[in-house]
Motif scaffolding. Structure first.
Motif, mmCIF file in Angstrom:
data_model
loop_
_atom_site.group_PDB
_atom_site.id
_atom_site.type_symbol
_atom_site.label_atom_id
_atom_site.label_comp_id
_atom_site.label_asym_id
_atom_site.label_seq_id
_atom_site.Cartn_x
_atom_site.Cartn_y
_atom_site.Cartn_z
ATOM 1 N N HIS A 131 63.518 55.993 43.479
ATOM 2 C CA HIS A 131 64.236 55.672 45.015
ATOM 3 C C HIS A 131 63.136 55.286 46.083
ATOM 4 O O HIS A 131 63.616 55.232 47.226
ATOM 5 N N ALA A 132 62.016 54.744 45.659
ATOM 6 C CA ALA A 132 61.527 54.261 46.785
ATOM 7 C C ALA A 132 61.269 52.475 46.710
ATOM 8 O O ALA A 132 60.677 52.476 45.666
ATOM 9 N N PRO A 133 61.652 52.500 48.071
ATOM 10 C CA PRO A 133 61.963 51.513 47.721
ATOM 11 C C PRO A 133 60.725 50.438 47.878
ATOM 12 O O PRO A 133 59.358 51.037 48.268
ATOM 13 N N TRP A 134 59.990 49.281 47.975
ATOM 14 C CA TRP A 134 58.919 48.761 47.567
ATOM 15 C C TRP A 134 58.694 48.543 48.984
ATOM 16 O O TRP A 134 57.476 48.690 49.602
ATOM 17 N N GLU A 135 59.422 48.133 49.619
ATOM 18 C CA GLU A 135 58.899 48.180 51.386
ATOM 19 C C GLU A 135 58.225 48.607 51.516
ATOM 20 O O GLU A 135 56.902 49.096 52.571
ATOM 21 N N GLU A 136 59.277 50.395 51.314
ATOM 22 C CA GLU A 136 58.445 51.384 51.827
ATOM 23 C C GLU A 136 56.792 51.774 51.359
ATOM 24 O O GLU A 136 56.037 52.442 52.071
ATOM 25 N N VAL A 137 56.633 51.854 50.223
ATOM 26 C CA VAL A 137 55.706 51.624 49.163
ATOM 27 C C VAL A 137 54.452 51.465 50.415
ATOM 28 O O VAL A 137 53.073 51.859 50.285
ATOM 29 N N TRP A 138 54.957 49.479 49.626
ATOM 30 C CA TRP A 138 53.793 48.579 50.652
ATOM 31 C C TRP A 138 53.415 48.892 52.030
ATOM 32 O O TRP A 138 51.967 48.987 52.651
ATOM 33 N N GLN A 139 54.415 49.405 52.896
ATOM 34 C CA GLN A 139 54.103 49.475 54.417
ATOM 35 C C GLN A 139 52.905 50.737 54.426
ATOM 36 O O GLN A 139 51.956 50.988 55.110
ATOM 37 N N ALA A 140 53.016 51.934 53.646
ATOM 38 C CA ALA A 140 52.529 52.404 53.615
ATOM 39 C C ALA A 140 50.929 52.246 52.795
ATOM 40 O O ALA A 140 50.248 53.168 53.439
ATOM 41 N N MET A 141 50.601 51.873 51.826
ATOM 42 C CA MET A 141 49.580 50.952 51.235
ATOM 43 C C MET A 141 49.199 50.644 52.029
ATOM 44 O O MET A 141 47.174 50.590 52.446
ATOM 45 N N GLU A 142 49.639 49.703 52.973
ATOM 46 C CA GLU A 142 48.790 48.849 54.112
ATOM 47 C C GLU A 142 48.153 49.802 54.730
ATOM 48 O O GLU A 142 46.929 48.965 55.246
ATOM 49 N N THR A 143 48.530 50.589 54.443
ATOM 50 C CA THR A 143 48.868 51.511 56.659
ATOM 51 C C THR A 143 46.946 52.096 55.759
ATOM 52 O O THR A 143 46.250 52.045 56.338
ATOM 53 N N LEU A 144 47.030 52.635 54.407
ATOM 54 C CA LEU A 144 45.835 52.487 53.907
ATOM 55 C C LEU A 144 43.904 52.261 54.051
ATOM 56 O O LEU A 144 43.767 52.960 54.530
ATOM 57 N N THR A 145 44.987 51.099 53.487
ATOM 58 C CA THR A 145 44.213 49.713 53.568
ATOM 59 C C THR A 145 44.049 49.242 54.668
ATOM 60 O O THR A 145 41.866 49.665 54.780
ATOM 61 N N ARG A 146 43.779 49.651 55.651
ATOM 62 C CA ARG A 146 43.831 49.397 56.906
ATOM 63 C C ARG A 146 42.910 50.160 58.008
ATOM 64 O O ARG A 146 41.778 49.982 58.249
ATOM 65 N N GLN A 147 43.496 51.475 57.304
ATOM 66 C CA GLN A 147 42.529 51.891 57.700
ATOM 67 C C GLN A 147 40.558 52.649 57.058
ATOM 68 O O GLN A 147 40.173 53.439 57.651
ATOM 69 N N GLY A 148 40.624 52.156 55.949
ATOM 70 C CA GLY A 148 40.011 51.831 55.305
ATOM 71 C C GLY A 148 39.762 53.269 54.324
ATOM 72 O O GLY A 148 38.416 53.285 53.303
ATOM 73 N N LYS A 149 40.972 53.887 54.238
ATOM 74 C CA LYS A 149 40.585 55.380 53.006
ATOM 75 C C LYS A 149 41.230 54.698 51.865
ATOM 76 O O LYS A 149 40.784 55.393 50.401
ATOM 77 N N VAL A 150 41.603 52.918 51.819
ATOM 78 C CA VAL A 150 42.038 53.088 50.687
ATOM 79 C C VAL A 150 41.992 51.712 49.951
ATOM 80 O O VAL A 150 41.757 50.821 50.597
ATOM 81 N N ARG A 151 40.894 51.624 49.009
ATOM 82 C CA ARG A 151 40.124 50.241 48.716
ATOM 83 C C ARG A 151 40.920 49.109 48.385
ATOM 84 O O ARG A 151 41.220 47.652 48.476
ATOM 85 N N TYR A 152 42.261 49.456 46.817
ATOM 86 C CA TYR A 152 42.974 48.798 45.850
ATOM 87 C C TYR A 152 43.770 50.076 45.502
ATOM 88 O O TYR A 152 43.650 50.862 45.437
ATOM 89 N N VAL A 153 44.745 49.312 44.849
ATOM 90 C CA VAL A 153 46.201 50.513 44.805
ATOM 91 C C VAL A 153 46.433 49.795 43.412
ATOM 92 O O VAL A 153 46.613 48.408 42.787
ATOM 93 N N GLY A 154 46.922 50.989 42.399
ATOM 94 C CA GLY A 154 46.592 50.342 40.967
ATOM 95 C C GLY A 154 48.280 50.979 40.611
ATOM 96 O O GLY A 154 49.115 52.238 40.991
ATOM 97 N N SER A 155 48.631 51.110 38.966
ATOM 98 C CA SER A 155 49.892 51.747 38.912
ATOM 99 C C SER A 155 49.255 52.511 37.264
ATOM 100 O O SER A 155 48.127 52.264 37.091
ATOM 101 N N SER A 156 50.581 53.392 36.949
ATOM 102 C CA SER A 156 50.324 54.070 35.767
ATOM 103 C C SER A 156 51.776 54.251 35.179
ATOM 104 O O SER A 156 52.397 54.233 36.316
ATOM 105 N N ASN A 157 51.620 54.345 34.132
ATOM 106 C CA ASN A 157 53.307 54.700 33.304
ATOM 107 C C ASN A 157 54.311 54.161 33.646
ATOM 108 O O ASN A 157 55.228 53.884 33.908
ATOM 109 N N PHE A 158 54.442 52.426 34.180
ATOM 110 C CA PHE A 158 54.928 51.219 34.827
ATOM 111 C C PHE A 158 55.531 50.493 33.540
ATOM 112 O O PHE A 158 54.725 50.312 32.862
ATOM 113 N N ALA A 159 56.663 50.343 33.664
ATOM 114 C CA ALA A 159 57.280 48.716 32.663
ATOM 115 C C ALA A 159 56.755 47.752 33.225
ATOM 116 O O ALA A 159 56.017 47.244 34.811
#
Length: 328
Positions: A131-159
């Protein structure tokens, strides 16, 4: 300790990733701290957890336990490449699950607080959210990386196609995107060889193998049941699979005996030697199990043993990636 790059990044991680599912739960606090300290002393710099781990006590407990370990000092946090996850529900309240921008950001902040750290090295999406469009997911992850709270993004149980879809969306935003995928992978469960591993290799995504011993099934299940020492083998995924694969497990344990090697070490060594695999995620409940993982690092399975393992646990279809696995 052997190290490798995490996917296409410059980040170096140990070839063994220490999973934390059992820490403070199936292992006592004292032994759990000893496992963490011993792993770090032996060069394991990669630790994996999830926001919901420790649910047997309360969701978030394992992250809190790691926070108490980091608080002991000795540059424990600085030496550790720390991964945690977001997706699974943390309560029955709406918006406290999934991959909405709201939940991604809130979950990250909660994990930081529980682990008493300022940053997460690898923030992993624990499951695809359809239900989550990638535009929404990446917007959130970009926010966290800009804030220095996250260095890299990974996935789990993806196809495999989820990896492709996510990466193409990230590329359009000039964002690094996914650097690792954590999937179930072992001799019994080889589905990711068809499309996930090829997709990960194409996009420079490291693959972390969770449940490399299939919940203990490949760790000497029959011997432990006969000895009355089985724990995980007598329940869950391993117990359900044992009856379906009893003949193969019997042959597997005979092969391991012929090699003079513990079955758990053979199972881990097989995963480590597979193409595209960065590291297995191990979940030791004792120091002895941790030592077994170190021995597996030094074990090179001979070609004859690899051939027999393929006979006992055949790859899907013709073997290898699709479409050749099911077509010409």
């Amino acid at each position: 300790m052997q190290y490798t790059h995490l996917g296409r990044t410059a980040l170096m991680v140990s070839r063994v990733c220490l999973g934390t599912l059992n820490l403070g739960i199936r292992a006592s606090d004292e032994e759990s701290y000893a496992i963490l300290d011993t792993a770090l002393e032996r060069g394991v710099n990669f630790v994996d957890t999830a926001n919901q781990y420790g649910w047997q006590k309360h969701k978030g407990y394992t992250e809190e336990f790691l926070g108490s370990w980091f608080a002991q000092g000795g540059r424990r946090r600085e030496k550790t490449v720390l991964g945690t996850k977001v997706f699974n529900p943390m309560s029955d309240w709406p918006n406290e699950s999934g991959l909405s921008a709201r939940h991604i950001i809130a979950s990250c902040e909660d994990s930081l607080r529980r682990m008493r750290t300022d940053w997460i090295d690898l923030f992993q999406m624990h499951h695809i959210d359809r239900h989550a469009p990638w535009e929404e997911v990446w917007q959130a992850m970009e926010t966290l990386t800009r804030q220095g709270k996250v260095r890299y993004v990974g996935s789990s149980n993806f196809a495999g196609w989820h990896i492709a879809e996510a990466q193409e969306a990230a590329t359009r935003r000039h964002f690094l995107g996914i650097v690792s995928e954590q999937s179930v992978y072992n001799l019994v469960t080889r589905h990711i060889e068809l499309e996930l591993i090829p997709a990960a290799q194409r996009y420079g995504v490291g693959v972390l193998a969770w449940s490399p011993l299939h919940g203990g099934l490949l760790g000497g299940a029959l011997r432990k049941l006969a000895d009355g020492t089985a724990m995980k083998t007598a329940q869950g995924r391993a117990a359900q699979a044992l009856e379906r694969h009893r003949d193969a497990i019997t042959g597997y344990e005979k092969l391991c005996a012929d090699l003079g090697t513990d079955p758990a070490e053979v199972g881990l060594a097989w995963v480590m030697q597979r193409p595209g695999i960065t590291a297995p995620v191990i979940g030791p409940r004792s120091l002895d199990q941790l030592e077994g993982a170190f021995r597996a690092l030094e074990l090179t399975l001979p070609d004859e043993a690899l051939t027999e393992l393929d006979t006992l646990f055949p790859p899907i279809g013709n073997g290898g990636p699709g479409p050749e696995a099911w077509a010409w």
